[in-house]
Enzyme design. Structure first.
Site, PDB file in Angstrom:
ATOM      1  N   SER A   1      60.218 115.665   3.917  1.00 19.89           N
ATOM      2  CA  SER A   1      60.328 115.134   2.554  1.00 19.89           C
ATOM      3  C   SER A   1      59.549 113.832   2.380  1.00 19.89           C
ATOM      4  O   SER A   1      59.604 113.215   1.307  1.00 19.89           O
ATOM      5  CB  SER A   1      61.801 114.881   2.209  1.00 19.89           C
ATOM      6  OG  SER A   1      62.374 113.927   3.091  1.00 19.89           O
TER       7      SER A   1
ATOM      8  N   HIS B   1      67.286 120.793 -43.779  1.00 23.41           N
ATOM      9  CA  HIS B   1      66.664 122.120 -43.663  1.00 23.41           C
ATOM     10  C   HIS B   1      65.148 122.052 -43.905  1.00 23.41           C
ATOM     11  O   HIS B   1      64.546 123.029 -44.358  1.00 23.41           O
ATOM     12  CB  HIS B   1      67.298 123.120 -44.643  1.00 23.41           C
ATOM     13  CG  HIS B   1      68.785 123.199 -44.563  1.00 23.41           C
ATOM     14  ND1 HIS B   1      69.451 123.928 -43.607  1.00 23.41           N
ATOM     15  CD2 HIS B   1      69.752 122.597 -45.314  1.00 23.41           C
ATOM     16  CE1 HIS B   1      70.767 123.802 -43.780  1.00 23.41           C
ATOM     17  NE2 HIS B   1      70.962 122.988 -44.796  1.00 23.41           N
TER      18      HIS B   1
ATOM     19  N   SER C   1      38.709 116.887 -31.490  1.00 24.31           N
ATOM     20  CA  SER C   1      38.480 118.280 -31.097  1.00 24.31           C
ATOM     21  C   SER C   1      37.096 118.428 -30.502  1.00 24.31           C
ATOM     22  O   SER C   1      36.140 117.769 -30.934  1.00 24.31           O
ATOM     23  CB  SER C   1      38.628 119.190 -32.316  1.00 24.31           C
ATOM     24  OG  SER C   1      38.100 120.473 -32.058  1.00 24.31           O
TER      25      SER C   1
ATOM     26  N   LYS D   1      38.618 116.646 -36.850  1.00 18.20           N
ATOM     27  CA  LYS D   1      39.998 116.622 -36.391  1.00 18.20           C
ATOM     28  C   LYS D   1      40.407 115.268 -35.809  1.00 18.20           C
ATOM     29  O   LYS D   1      39.644 114.607 -35.124  1.00 18.20           O
ATOM     30  CB  LYS D   1      40.233 117.694 -35.320  1.00 18.20           C
ATOM     31  CG  LYS D   1      40.132 119.127 -35.805  1.00 18.20           C
ATOM     32  CD  LYS D   1      41.235 119.481 -36.779  1.00 18.20           C
ATOM     33  CE  LYS D   1      42.593 119.479 -36.147  1.00 18.20           C
ATOM     34  NZ  LYS D   1      42.738 120.472 -35.081  1.00 18.20           N
TER      35      LYS D   1
ATOM     36  N   GLU E   1      52.511 115.084 -29.273  1.00 12.99           N
ATOM     37  CA  GLU E   1      52.678 116.468 -28.829  1.00 12.99           C
ATOM     38  C   GLU E   1      53.013 116.537 -27.341  1.00 12.99           C
ATOM     39  O   GLU E   1      53.843 117.347 -26.915  1.00 12.99           O
ATOM     40  CB  GLU E   1      51.417 117.266 -29.133  1.00 12.99           C
ATOM     41  CG  GLU E   1      51.205 117.507 -30.621  1.00 12.99           C
ATOM     42  CD  GLU E   1      49.875 118.156 -30.958  1.00 12.99           C
ATOM     43  OE1 GLU E   1      49.671 118.489 -32.130  1.00 12.99           O
ATOM     44  OE2 GLU E   1      49.031 118.310 -30.046  1.00 12.99           O
TER      45      GLU E   1
END
Length: 458
Positions: free
Chosen positions: A22, A155, A276, A282, A289
């Site tokens: 380990s 919602h 991009s 972009k 993300e």
């Protein structure tokens, strides 16, 4: 020869050496392992299990090894399996036979338990510091936007007018709770297992309270079986880390939505966006993300620990070596995400006019029309029905509630008067919600003050 090899007649297979070792990941525990060993040796000298002079030699040698590791002069040996045996091997090579006395009245089982607890205590405090910085950033942004009106959602549909400050303060509450949970986790981590041996303690006259004092532990474990096999604190941390990541991920989801052309509520700073390779127009919210994606990694670490532990009999089992990679990865992921999330939020530009425009759409003030009627004596359920019909009428006529004439309102209910228009402006709707915890500027300012006080007490 292995430090445990006296009973064996054959060397370990090379594949097993790699599989069993380990050191590739537990070497990060070197500071804690050496600190624990220094305390153990000091205690052994104090109670007379080894001489004071031998204890001093061991402590000196361990401090030298610590310096050498931090200077990059040490190459860890896979054949020595783990950080504990690597340090002991280095110590014996440095000071001779006296180094072999260090492991008296100690097992790797209680040794690794104390190392992980010390390591996690340090990391909990670092993560709490990062969370506190994030909350302070949110409080500062909230102070700037107590009058910035935006739609609140349920919602994913526009629901009622709120302020950006109110929205930001919702996340401040989440992260405050995360700090508090870590404080609670710290209490259960702050228990000293050294002296438990392999599982049944030792016949040597140890002073466990003294060792705990040297290592800064608040408590000493009360059961040797539990002490070497307990990883509840690691599971609890990973559960707390999962909640932190859930909160970050929810915030990131909104950042991603708000940065779209469809919402256009914010502009992310170029330093926290990417482009991009094919589409030159972009500007991607990749940081948000990635944080959203890494949340699953921390959840996986929690499930891995729970699954690893669920079938283990008392006391220590080799399965428990698997605790470290999961714990370390959860720690690294949370810290990495917090480090980049805070400045991303701090540097984003707020497009107030777009938020206000969105707040004026979607009949977000419909509840306020119903409240207007209720305040004039109409039962709320009747008011609700009247406003529902008003919204349906507006949809047919392609109007907003603000655009209905007084005559049109009176056709719906004679209770309506000219003062309806003052009651349904979105700025007024948000400002009128003065209840504690609400979006009104004065309510949010009070919440900011209370949150700062709460943060300062942690």
């Amino acid at each position: 020869m292995k430090l445990w090899g006296g009973r064996f007649q054959k060397t370990t297979d090379s594949l097993v050496e790699d599989f069993h070792s380990s050191i590739s990941f537990d070497q990060r525990l070197y500071k804690q392992d050496i600190r624990g060993s220094i305390a153990h040796a000091t205690m052994l000298g104090k109670v007379g299990v080894i001489s004071v002079e031998e204890a001093k030699q061991i402590v000196l040698g361990l401090n030298q090894i610590l310096d050498e590791i931090e200077q990059g002069k040490v190459e860890f040996d896979v054949a020595a399996e783990d950080i504990h045996m690597n340090v002991e091997q280095l110590l014996t090579a440095k000071i001779g036979a006296v180094g072999k006395k260090l492991h008296t009245a100690r097992s790797r089982n209680d040794q690794v338990a104390v190392d992980i607890r010390m390591y996690l205590k340090d990391e909990i405090m670092e993560i709490q510091a990062l969370l506190k910085e994030l909350v302070e950033t949110l409080l500062g942004l909230a102070e700037q936007h107590t009058h910035t009106v935006m739609p609140g959602y349920t919602h994913m549909q526009r629901a009622q007018p709120i302020t950006l400050a109110h929205h930001l303060m919702a996340y401040a509450q989440m992260f405050i709770r995360d700090i508090e949970r870590l404080t609670d986790c710290y209490k259960r981590t702050d228990v000293m297992p050294l002296g438990s041996g392999a599982l049944a303690g030792t016949t040597f006259p140890l002073d466990r309270e003294y060792t705990a004092e040297l290592l800064g532990f608040a408590q000493v474990s009360d059961n040797t079986l539990d002490a070497v096999s307990d990883r509840d604190f690691a599971v609890e941390f990973c559960a707390d880390a999962s909640l932190i990541m859930m909160h970050l991920s929810r915030f990131c989801e909104e950042v991603i939505l708000w940065a779209t052309g469809e919402f256009a509520f914010i502009d992310l700073d170029d330093a926290y966006s990417t482009g991009s390779s094919i589409m030159p127009q972009k500007k991607n919210p990749d940081v948000a993300e990635l944080i959203r994606g890494k949340t699953g990694r921390v959840y996986g670490n929690l499930m891995g620990l729970l699954t690893m532990l669920k079938g283990l009999p008392m006391a220590y089992n080799k399965d428990m070596q698997e605790d470290k990679e999961a714990l370390f990865n959860a720690i690294d992921t949370v810290k990495g995400c917090l480090l980049v999330f805070r400045p991303m939020i701090a540097t984003m530009s707020i497009r107030k006019e777009n938020m206000a425009k969105a707040a004026r759409g979607g009949f977000t003030n419909a509840t306020d029309v119903a409240d207007y009627l209720a305040k004039k004596g109409v039962p709320f359920r009747e008011a609700h029905e009247i406003v529902g019909k008003a919204v349906f009428y507006c949809l047919q006529q392609e109007k907003s509630l603000e655009e209905l004439t007084l005559d049109e309102y009176k056709q719906l209910s004679p209770v309506f008067e000219e003062d309806i228009y003052a009651a349904i402006g979105v700025e007024y709707c948000a400002a009128a919600r003065k209840v504690r915890g609400g979006p009104a500027p004065e309510a949010v300012k009070q919440a900011i003050t209370r949150t700062r006080e709460r943060l300062g007490s942690l």
